[in-house]
Each structure stands twice: as structure tokens, then as C-alpha cells.
Write a protein that holds these residues in place. Structure first.
Motif, short mmCIF file in Angstrom:
data_model
loop_
_atom_site.label_atom_id
_atom_site.label_comp_id
_atom_site.label_asym_id
_atom_site.label_seq_id
_atom_site.Cartn_x
_atom_site.Cartn_y
_atom_site.Cartn_z
N SER A 156 -44.24 -29.51 -34.86
CA SER A 156 -43.75 -30.40 -35.90
C SER A 156 -44.78 -31.48 -36.22
O SER A 156 -45.09 -31.74 -37.39
CB SER A 156 -42.43 -31.04 -35.44
N MET A 157 -45.35 -32.07 -35.18
CA MET A 157 -46.36 -33.11 -35.36
C MET A 157 -47.59 -32.57 -36.07
O MET A 157 -48.10 -33.19 -37.00
CB MET A 157 -46.75 -33.69 -33.99
N ARG A 158 -48.05 -31.41 -35.67
CA ARG A 158 -49.24 -30.82 -36.28
C ARG A 158 -48.99 -30.50 -37.75
O ARG A 158 -49.86 -30.71 -38.60
CB ARG A 158 -49.67 -29.54 -35.55
N LEU A 159 -47.81 -29.96 -38.09
CA LEU A 159 -47.51 -29.67 -39.48
C LEU A 159 -47.46 -30.94 -40.32
O LEU A 159 -47.89 -30.95 -41.48
CB LEU A 159 -46.20 -28.89 -39.60
N MET A 160 -46.96 -32.04 -39.73
CA MET A 160 -46.97 -33.32 -40.44
C MET A 160 -48.40 -33.76 -40.72
O MET A 160 -48.72 -34.22 -41.83
CB MET A 160 -46.25 -34.40 -39.64
N GLU A 161 -49.28 -33.61 -39.73
CA GLU A 161 -50.67 -34.02 -39.90
C GLU A 161 -51.38 -33.17 -40.94
O GLU A 161 -52.11 -33.70 -41.79
CB GLU A 161 -51.41 -33.98 -38.56
N VAL A 162 -51.15 -31.86 -40.91
CA VAL A 162 -51.77 -30.98 -41.91
C VAL A 162 -51.21 -31.31 -43.29
O VAL A 162 -51.94 -31.33 -44.28
CB VAL A 162 -51.57 -29.49 -41.55
N GLY A 163 -49.92 -31.61 -43.35
CA GLY A 163 -49.30 -31.99 -44.62
C GLY A 163 -49.91 -33.26 -45.20
O GLY A 163 -50.18 -33.32 -46.41
#
Length: 191
Positions: free
Chosen positions: A94-101
Motif C-alpha cells: 500500500s505504501m509503495r503504491l502511494m509513493e509510485v502514485g
């Protein structure tokens, strides 16, 4: 688990759950964000050690990991099987997808960013569904990708997840129900 028929029954179930397990969900939500960041710190320390060749970065990993484990025990005090590890990976993803987003957003790719943000939130909702025993993991198994099998599995999962008015206006799948639940129960603005 019996399917909840109406909002009143849903609220009563949440209230009784709070009496049995008086978690402060807003505080737990803040804690999960801190845990996400600790997971990221662990990753950055490993990569920094590899990139610089300095073992001092690797030496810090254990301290951060122990802190993360201690904090995770506050949110996940009891679990069975792989739930602990699944939970950690749901938060990390979840955290990584937020960062990529956010990177996609800064590049002007708003639609791609929005998709990534929604996927991050879906994983976060799955974390809560798993750890609040709203998902019956005994019913989750690998099945051949046949439309009828998927429909049966979805119906079985849906029967165990409470329905709310918000869900009836949206899709009625498991993730939609988890998102609707998270909107109601995991509200960081409630003091």
C-alpha cells in the motif's frame, strides 16, 4: 459468520466488537501509517548499505525491524498462519503504491496516479478486513479461473461481509465492501 441484514445490526456489531476489543481505530490507523514508514526505512537502509558499501546501514536494520514488530503487535495482537506476514506485505505494498502514485502525479500522469492511489487504498482496506476478522481466510483458496467458480467464491465472501448503504450505491464486491467499512470504522478524524 451470519450476513448482516441492515445498518442498525452493523452498528450494533461494531459496538459489541469495541466492547470485546476496545481498539481505538483512529489511533491504530495512525500506527499503521507509522508501520508502513518503518518498513520503508528498513528497505532504504538495506539499499543504502548495498549502494554505499557501508555496513553501518545494515546494522541499523535490526533496530528498526524490532521497533516495527513491537508496533505491529499493538495492531495485530493475535493471528494465525501467515496473517502477520500477509499484513506486513499489505501495508508495505500500500505504501509503495502511494509513493509510485505521487511520482506519477508529479509527472502529470493524473489518471495513472488515481488508479495507483485507489489500489493502495484497496490493499489498506484488505489489511483491516483481514485483521478485524471480516474475511474468512478459511474460505480463500486458489481456484481455477472460471467465471462460475469466481462467482461462487465472491458470493461466499460477500455473505460474510457487512452491507452498508454506501455499498449498495457502488459495486458490491468484497473490495468495495471493505472500502465502505474502512470509511466508517477507520476514521482518523474521530477523536
Amino acid at each position: 459468520m451470519k450476513k448482516i441484514e441492515n445498518v442498525k445490526e452493523f452498528v450494533e456489531k461494531i459496538d459489541s466488537a469495541k466492547k470485546v476489543n476496545p481498539k481505538d481505530l483512529s489511533s491504530d490507523q495512525d500506527l499503521t501509517i507509522a508501520i508502513m514508514n518503518l518498513i520503508s526505512i528498513e528497505e532504504h537502509l538495506v539499499f543504502s548499505g548495498a549502494k554505499t558499501g557501508k555496513n553501518s546501514f545494515y546494522d541499523l536494520v535490526q533496530n528498526i525491524r524490532e521497533m516495527r514488530k513491537t508496533l505491529m503487535q499493538k495492531v495485530i495482537p493475535a493471528y494465525e498462519g501467515e496473517v502477520w506476514c500477509i499484513s506486513k506485505h499489505l501495508l508495505a505494498s500500500s505504501m509503495r503504491l502511494m509513493e509510485v502514485g505521487t511520482k506519477q502525479q508529479s509527472l502529470g500522469h493524473k489518471e495513472e496516479a488515481y488508479k495507483l492511489f485507489n489500489q493502495a487504498y484497496e490493499l489498506y482496506c484488505l489489511f483491516w478486513g483481514l485483521n478485524m476478522n471480516m474475511l474468512n481466510v478459511a474460505d480463500v483458496k486458489w481456484i481455477e479461473d472460471k467465471t462460475e467458480d469466481m462467482k461462487k467464491l465472491s458470493e461466499k465472501i460477500d455473505a460474510n461481509i457487512p452491507s452498508t448503504p454506501e455499498v449498495s450505491e457502488e459495486k458490491t464486491g468484497t473490495l468495495s465492501k471493505m472500502k465502505a467499512f474502512a470509511r466508517k470504522a477507520v476514521d482518523c478524524c474521530i477523536e
